[in-house]
Design an enzyme around this catalytic site. Structure first.
Site, PDB file in Angstrom:
ATOM      1  N   LYS A  22     -38.609 -49.215  18.790  1.00 37.60           N
ATOM      2  CA  LYS A  22     -39.979 -48.740  18.990  1.00 37.60           C
ATOM      3  C   LYS A  22     -40.075 -47.837  20.232  1.00 37.60           C
ATOM      4  CE  LYS A  22     -42.004 -52.819  19.307  1.00 37.60           C
ATOM      5  NZ  LYS A  22     -40.854 -53.727  19.127  1.00 37.60           N
ATOM      6  N   ARG A 174     -32.146 -55.884  30.819  1.00 38.51           N
ATOM      7  CA  ARG A 174     -33.446 -56.514  30.979  1.00 38.51           C
ATOM      8  C   ARG A 174     -33.279 -58.023  30.997  1.00 38.51           C
ATOM      9  NH1 ARG A 174     -37.742 -53.979  26.821  1.00 38.51           N
ATOM     10  NH2 ARG A 174     -38.181 -56.187  26.568  1.00 38.51           N
ATOM     11  N   ARG A 185     -37.899 -64.581  21.527  1.00 38.94           N
ATOM     12  CA  ARG A 185     -38.622 -63.321  21.302  1.00 38.94           C
ATOM     13  C   ARG A 185     -38.673 -63.006  19.812  1.00 38.94           C
ATOM     14  NH1 ARG A 185     -35.717 -58.921  24.442  1.00 38.94           N
ATOM     15  NH2 ARG A 185     -37.449 -57.591  23.828  1.00 38.94           N
TER      16      ARG A 185
HETATM   17  P1  AMP Z   1     -41.361 -55.354  24.993  1.00 44.77           P
HETATM   18  O1  AMP Z   1     -40.867 -54.483  26.079  1.00 44.77           O
HETATM   19  O2  AMP Z   1     -42.342 -54.644  24.080  1.00 44.77           O
HETATM   20  O3  AMP Z   1     -40.252 -56.050  24.217  1.00 44.77           O
HETATM   21  O4  AMP Z   1     -42.218 -56.524  25.694  1.00 44.77           O
HETATM   22  C1  AMP Z   1     -41.617 -57.418  26.616  1.00 44.77           C
HETATM   23  C2  AMP Z   1     -42.468 -58.672  26.768  1.00 44.77           C
HETATM   24  O5  AMP Z   1     -43.778 -58.313  27.239  1.00 44.77           O
HETATM   25  C3  AMP Z   1     -42.725 -59.421  25.465  1.00 44.77           C
HETATM   26  O6  AMP Z   1     -41.659 -60.300  25.150  1.00 44.77           O
HETATM   27  C4  AMP Z   1     -44.006 -60.164  25.819  1.00 44.77           C
HETATM   28  O7  AMP Z   1     -43.749 -61.268  26.673  1.00 44.77           O
HETATM   29  C5  AMP Z   1     -44.764 -59.138  26.652  1.00 44.77           C
HETATM   30  N1  AMP Z   1     -45.645 -58.277  25.816  1.00 44.77           N
HETATM   31  C6  AMP Z   1     -45.519 -56.952  25.569  1.00 44.77           C
HETATM   32  N2  AMP Z   1     -46.512 -56.497  24.792  1.00 44.77           N
HETATM   33  C7  AMP Z   1     -47.294 -57.579  24.517  1.00 44.77           C
HETATM   34  C8  AMP Z   1     -48.464 -57.776  23.736  1.00 44.77           C
HETATM   35  N3  AMP Z   1     -49.040 -56.765  23.061  1.00 44.77           N
HETATM   36  N4  AMP Z   1     -48.979 -59.031  23.674  1.00 44.77           N
HETATM   37  C9  AMP Z   1     -48.431 -60.058  24.347  1.00 44.77           C
HETATM   38  N5  AMP Z   1     -47.309 -59.946  25.084  1.00 44.77           N
HETATM   39  C10 AMP Z   1     -46.741 -58.724  25.179  1.00 44.77           C
END
Ligand code: AMP
Length: 241
Positions: A22, A174, A185
């Site tokens: 994404k 990360r 996740r």
């Molecule tokens: P990502 O970088 O999109 O994988 O997001 C990393 C972490 O941020 C996720 O595992 C969630 O803990 C948190 N996170 C990101 N976007 C959201 C969202 N829309 N709602 C809730 N938690 C989020």
């Protein structure tokens, strides 16, 4: 591929499990259409590194691979979407992630619609990747802390082990790409985010693409989907007037 000058694109939503690409595709879309990218994961990580109250609240949740509560997300997303840079559209990467967030976003867009009298139906694209491939993508992901370039030790390794090709910085992993956090996740995706795809499917808005292909080819396919959505919306506008 030539980049386009600003025209009204509206909201583009990228759905897909962690590791489906994404972030990479969101950057391509943002550059191609000259619209901003909103990555809620990046926004949260920024809050964590600045040590804000929200960051302190989100940090432990993120470290466990769980989702940050919806109410905390609404404030940070609404702040962004109300800015003038977002007037031609934007690409959302990582939001909405629960059916509640999807309903909230629709209500938010509806409110904006009354203000700018232009109906913005989001184009929703889901990136599909099989499970084994996802695990390799997540465990192999590294990034450069200086320039942000993303590598994968399995598929796109740097020329010199663990060092950025562009500025020699030591690559980092990360926190939540560690193996023990990946499973929660992916579970959060199955339980909380899959219903988001159902939400949009029920409204006839979901387009699923096979994301297990080269980045450029996938980007070209996604641009095609966005272009037809925008053309269709423009056509609808013309028949109304
Ligand atoms: P990502 O970088 O999109 O994988 O997001 C990393 C972490 O941020 C996720 O595992 C969630 O803990 C948190 N996170 C990101 N976007 C959201 C969202 N829309 N709602 C809730 N938690 C989020």
């Amino acid at each position: 591929m030539a980049e386009q000058t600003a025209r009204t694109i509206g909201p583009v939503i990228l759905l897909g499990p962690p590791g489906s690409g994404k972030g990479t595709q969101a950057k391509r879309i943002a550059a191609h259409y000259s619209i901003p990218q909103i990555s809620t994961g990046d926004l949260l990580r920024e809050h964590v590194s600045r040590g804000t109250a929200l960051g302190r609240e989100a940090q432990a949740v993120m470290a466990r691979g769980e989702l940050v509560p919806d109410e905390l997300m609404y404030g940070i997303v609404a702040d962004r979407l109300d800015q003038p840079d977002y007037a031609c559209g934007y690409v959302l990467d990582g939001f909405p992630r629960t059916a509640g967030q999807a309903g909230w976003l629709d209500a938010f867009l509806e409110r904006q619609f009354f203000e700018k009298s232009e109906k913005w139906t989001p184009v929703v694209i889901r990136l599909d990747v099989d499970y084994t491939q996802l695990l390799l993508r997540l465990t192999g992901r590294r990034s450069c802390p200086t320039c942000g370039r993303i590598y994968n030790v399995h598929f796109q390794p740097p020329r010199v082990n663990e060092l950025c090709d562009l500025d020699d910085s030591k690559l980092i992993q990360r926190e939540d790409d560690r193996e023990e956090v990946i499973r929660p996740r992916l579970d959060a995706y199955e339980v909380q985010t899959k219903p988001v795809a159902e939400y949009y499917r029920a409204r006839g808005r979901l387009v699923a693409v096979n994301a297990d292909q080269a980045v450029d080819e996938l980007a070209a396919q996604i641009f095609g989907i966005i272009d037809s959505h925008v053309a269709e919306r423009a056509g609808r506008g013309m028949t109304k007037s």
